[in-house]
Motif scaffolding. Structure first.
Motif, PDB file in Angstrom:
ATOM      1  N   GLN A 275     -11.730  -3.971   3.344  1.00 29.69           N
ATOM      2  CA  GLN A 275     -11.164  -4.649   4.006  1.00 29.69           C
ATOM      3  C   GLN A 275      -9.695  -4.198   4.429  1.00 29.69           C
ATOM      4  N   LYS A 276      -8.698  -4.634   5.666  1.00 28.23           N
ATOM      5  CA  LYS A 276      -7.905  -4.526   6.075  1.00 28.23           C
ATOM      6  C   LYS A 276      -6.710  -5.138   6.455  1.00 28.23           C
ATOM      7  N   PHE A 277      -6.149  -5.705   5.920  1.00 31.27           N
ATOM      8  CA  PHE A 277      -4.967  -7.059   7.018  1.00 31.27           C
ATOM      9  C   PHE A 277      -3.473  -7.399   6.224  1.00 31.27           C
ATOM     10  N   SER A 278      -3.051  -7.942   7.288  1.00 35.41           N
ATOM     11  CA  SER A 278      -1.362  -8.320   6.979  1.00 35.41           C
ATOM     12  C   SER A 278      -1.664  -9.610   5.951  1.00 35.41           C
ATOM     13  N   MET A 279      -0.414 -10.086   4.902  1.00 33.31           N
ATOM     14  CA  MET A 279       0.383 -10.727   4.395  1.00 33.31           C
ATOM     15  C   MET A 279       0.840 -10.886   4.113  1.00 33.31           C
ATOM     16  N   ASN A 280       1.837 -11.771   3.515  1.00 31.24           N
ATOM     17  CA  ASN A 280       3.171 -12.312   3.338  1.00 31.24           C
ATOM     18  C   ASN A 280       2.974 -12.177   1.831  1.00 31.24           C
ATOM     19  N   TYR A 281       4.283 -11.108   1.379  1.00 32.70           N
ATOM     20  CA  TYR A 281       4.287 -11.238  -0.173  1.00 32.70           C
ATOM     21  C   TYR A 281       5.662 -10.879  -0.693  1.00 32.70           C
ATOM     22  N   SER A 282       6.604 -11.353  -0.903  1.00 36.16           N
ATOM     23  CA  SER A 282       7.774 -11.012  -1.653  1.00 36.16           C
ATOM     24  C   SER A 282       8.413 -11.264  -0.355  1.00 36.16           C
ATOM     25  N   GLU A 283       8.427 -12.262   0.901  1.00 40.77           N
ATOM     26  CA  GLU A 283       8.934 -12.590   2.269  1.00 40.77           C
ATOM     27  C   GLU A 283       9.149 -11.017   2.698  1.00 40.77           C
ATOM     28  N   ARG A 284       8.005 -10.237   2.611  1.00 42.26           N
ATOM     29  CA  ARG A 284       7.957  -9.285   4.349  1.00 42.26           C
ATOM     30  C   ARG A 284       6.925  -9.545   4.284  1.00 42.26           C
ATOM     31  N   GLU A 285       5.977  -9.026   4.939  1.00 42.96           N
ATOM     32  CA  GLU A 285       5.012  -8.858   5.332  1.00 42.96           C
ATOM     33  C   GLU A 285       4.286  -7.320   5.284  1.00 42.96           C
ATOM     34  N   LEU A 286       3.163  -7.451   4.763  1.00 41.89           N
ATOM     35  CA  LEU A 286       2.624  -6.333   3.620  1.00 41.89           C
ATOM     36  C   LEU A 286       1.087  -5.819   4.001  1.00 41.89           C
ATOM     37  N   GLU A 287       1.063  -4.601   4.098  1.00 47.74           N
ATOM     38  CA  GLU A 287      -0.351  -4.844   4.691  1.00 47.74           C
ATOM     39  C   GLU A 287      -1.138  -4.289   3.134  1.00 47.74           C
ATOM     40  N   CYS A 288      -2.272  -4.797   3.718  1.00 49.93           N
ATOM     41  CA  CYS A 288      -3.169  -5.142   2.441  1.00 49.93           C
ATOM     42  C   CYS A 288      -4.966  -4.406   2.046  1.00 49.93           C
ATOM     43  N   THR A 289      -4.734  -3.630   1.192  1.00 49.69           N
ATOM     44  CA  THR A 289      -6.374  -3.056   1.283  1.00 49.69           C
ATOM     45  C   THR A 289      -7.366  -3.488  -0.041  1.00 49.69           C
ATOM     46  N   VAL A 290      -8.473  -4.380   0.127  1.00 51.64           N
ATOM     47  CA  VAL A 290      -9.512  -4.951  -0.289  1.00 51.64           C
ATOM     48  C   VAL A 290     -10.542  -4.221  -0.721  1.00 51.64           C
ATOM     49  N   GLU A 291     -11.372  -3.714  -1.593  1.00 46.43           N
ATOM     50  CA  GLU A 291     -12.357  -3.084  -1.448  1.00 46.43           C
ATOM     51  C   GLU A 291     -13.208  -3.593  -2.772  1.00 46.43           C
ATOM     52  N   LYS A 292     -14.172  -4.072  -2.264  1.00 50.94           N
ATOM     53  CA  LYS A 292     -14.971  -5.834  -3.738  1.00 50.94           C
ATOM     54  C   LYS A 292     -15.765  -4.309  -3.243  1.00 50.94           C
ATOM     55  N   GLU A 293     -16.394  -4.067  -4.626  1.00 49.96           N
ATOM     56  CA  GLU A 293     -17.613  -3.453  -5.560  1.00 49.96           C
ATOM     57  C   GLU A 293     -18.266  -4.619  -6.805  1.00 49.96           C
ATOM     58  N   GLY A 294     -19.220  -5.411  -5.818  1.00 51.17           N
ATOM     59  CA  GLY A 294     -19.799  -6.104  -6.508  1.00 51.17           C
ATOM     60  C   GLY A 294     -18.526  -7.207  -6.814  1.00 51.17           C
ATOM     61  N   ASN A 295     -18.866  -7.728  -8.774  1.00 45.41           N
ATOM     62  CA  ASN A 295     -17.452  -9.378  -8.381  1.00 45.41           C
ATOM     63  C   ASN A 295     -16.216  -8.615  -8.722  1.00 45.41           C
ATOM     64  N   ILE A 296     -16.190  -7.070  -8.760  1.00 50.97           N
ATOM     65  CA  ILE A 296     -14.598  -6.907  -8.479  1.00 50.97           C
ATOM     66  C   ILE A 296     -13.670  -6.805  -7.364  1.00 50.97           C
ATOM     67  N   LEU A 297     -12.752  -6.619  -6.809  1.00 52.46           N
ATOM     68  CA  LEU A 297     -12.170  -6.622  -6.081  1.00 52.46           C
ATOM     69  C   LEU A 297     -10.755  -5.778  -6.490  1.00 52.46           C
TER      70      LEU A 297
END
Length: 90
Positions: free
Chosen positions: A13-35
């Motif tokens: 999954q890819k989405f944007s989120m605020n991190y350290s007062e900046r809007e950053l792209e985040c990619t999360v790969e889910k494998e079983g119970n690990i992100l």
């Protein structure tokens, strides 16, 4: 008891989120119970999904609980229950 680790399919999954007062792209790969997190192509961390739906950070630089909670809700769904538990990174 419901096993929350299997409620969402594996994948990326890819989405944007605020991190350290900046809007950053985040990619999360889910494998079983690990992100596997990749934030802005330079921050990498792993989160483990617990039986109760909570997340424990197992590697990478320590992420703020608000970001971990945002990721949990986004990846596991708005109805995801559980708490955020941060551990020391590598």
């Amino acid at each position: 008891m419901t096993d929350n680790t299997n409620n969402t399919p594996d994948g990326i999954q890819k989405f944007s989120m605020n991190y350290s007062e900046r809007e950053l792209e985040c990619t999360v790969e889910k494998e079983g119970n690990i992100l596997h997190l990749h934030i802005d192509n330079n921050i990498n961390a792993d989160l483990e999904i617990q039986q109760d739906g909570s997340l424990i950070q197992t590697s990478g630089p320590e992420l703020p609980p608000s970001n971990i909670d945002f990721i949990r809700k986004h990846v596991l769904g708005q109805d995801a229950k559980g708490s955020v538990v941060a551990t020391s990174g590598e």
